[in-house]
Write a protein that holds these residues in place. Structure first.
Motif, PDB file in Angstrom:
ATOM      1  N   THR A  19     -10.519  -4.744  -6.189  1.00  0.00           N
ATOM      2  CA  THR A  19     -10.371  -4.669  -4.732  1.00  0.00           C
ATOM      3  C   THR A  19      -9.190  -5.493  -4.236  1.00  0.00           C
ATOM      4  O   THR A  19      -8.817  -5.380  -3.067  1.00  0.00           O
ATOM      5  N   ARG A  44     -13.569   5.127  -5.702  1.00  0.00           N
ATOM      6  CA  ARG A  44     -12.328   4.342  -5.809  1.00  0.00           C
ATOM      7  C   ARG A  44     -12.518   3.126  -6.705  1.00  0.00           C
ATOM      8  O   ARG A  44     -11.641   2.790  -7.508  1.00  0.00           O
ATOM      9  N   TYR A  66      -6.984   1.014  -3.166  1.00  0.00           N
ATOM     10  CA  TYR A  66      -6.943   1.544  -1.800  1.00  0.00           C
ATOM     11  C   TYR A  66      -6.376   2.961  -1.705  1.00  0.00           C
ATOM     12  O   TYR A  66      -6.289   3.514  -0.612  1.00  0.00           O
ATOM     13  N   GLN A  67      -6.050   3.568  -2.826  1.00  0.00           N
ATOM     14  CA  GLN A  67      -5.630   4.967  -2.816  1.00  0.00           C
ATOM     15  C   GLN A  67      -6.851   5.870  -2.713  1.00  0.00           C
ATOM     16  O   GLN A  67      -7.946   5.515  -3.149  1.00  0.00           O
TER      17      GLN A  67
END
Length: 140
Positions: A68, A16, A74-75
Motif C-alpha cells: 500500500t 489490487r 494504486y493502479q
C-alpha cells in the motif's frame, strides 16, 4: 456465498492488494494473499480484533501490507484479479494460505517460525504463517 461482508468497491481493493503483493507468483500466489486478507477480516484475535472490513484490513497500521506504500498498488485492478478476489471472498481456500494470517517474502528459505508463528508452507516467493488454535481458534 461470501464468507465475509464486503462492499462492491472492496472487491477491487482486495484485487489490487493481491496483485501488488503477489503478481509474480501467478494466480495461485494472489489467491494465497487473498486468503490471508480474508482470514484477517474473519477473525477477532491477535492483531486483528478490530479488523472487520476489507478496507480496514488493507490499510491496517501498524501491521498492514507494504504494497500500500507503493504506486503500483494504486493502479486499477484487472478483470483477472477481480475474479480471483471474488473467489476468495466467496470462500475459495488453498494451502498453505487456508488458515494463514501472515506471509512474507524472505531472501532465502522460510524460517520455521516468524514472530513466534508457525510456518504453514511456501508458495514460490512467499512463506505463510498460522496462529495456534489456542491464540486464534476462529481461523480454523
Amino acid at each position: 456465498m461470501a464468507v465475509i461482508r464486503y462492499k462492491p468497491e472492496e472487491v477491487q481493493l482486495l484485487a489490487r492488494l493481491m496483485r501488488a503483493e503477489a503478481e509474480e507468483d501467478g494466480n495461485t500466489g494472489m489467491l494465497l494473499v487473498g486468503n490471508v486478507g480474508v482470514n484477517r477480516v474473519k477473525v477477532r484475535c491477535l492483531d486483528f480484533k478490530d479488523i472487520d472490513t476489507i478496507t480496514k484490513m488493507v490499510f491496517q497500521k501498524p501491521g498492514g501490507f507494504e504494497a500500500t506504500t507503493r504506486p503500483y498498488f494504486y493502479q486499477r485492478a484487472r478483470d483477472r484479479e477481480v475474479r480471483l478476489a471474488q473467489q476468495v471472498i466467496d470462500g475459495r481456500r488453498q494451502d498453505p494460505g487456508t488458515n494463514a494470517l501472515w506471509f512474507f517474502k524472505p531472501p532465502g528459505n522460510c524460517p520455521p517460525k516468524w514472530f513466534g508463528q508457525a510456518g504453514s508452507g511456501r508458495y514460490k516467493a512467499h512463506c505463510f504463517y498460522v496462529p495456534t488454535t489456542r491464540s486464534c481458534p476462529e481461523v480454523y
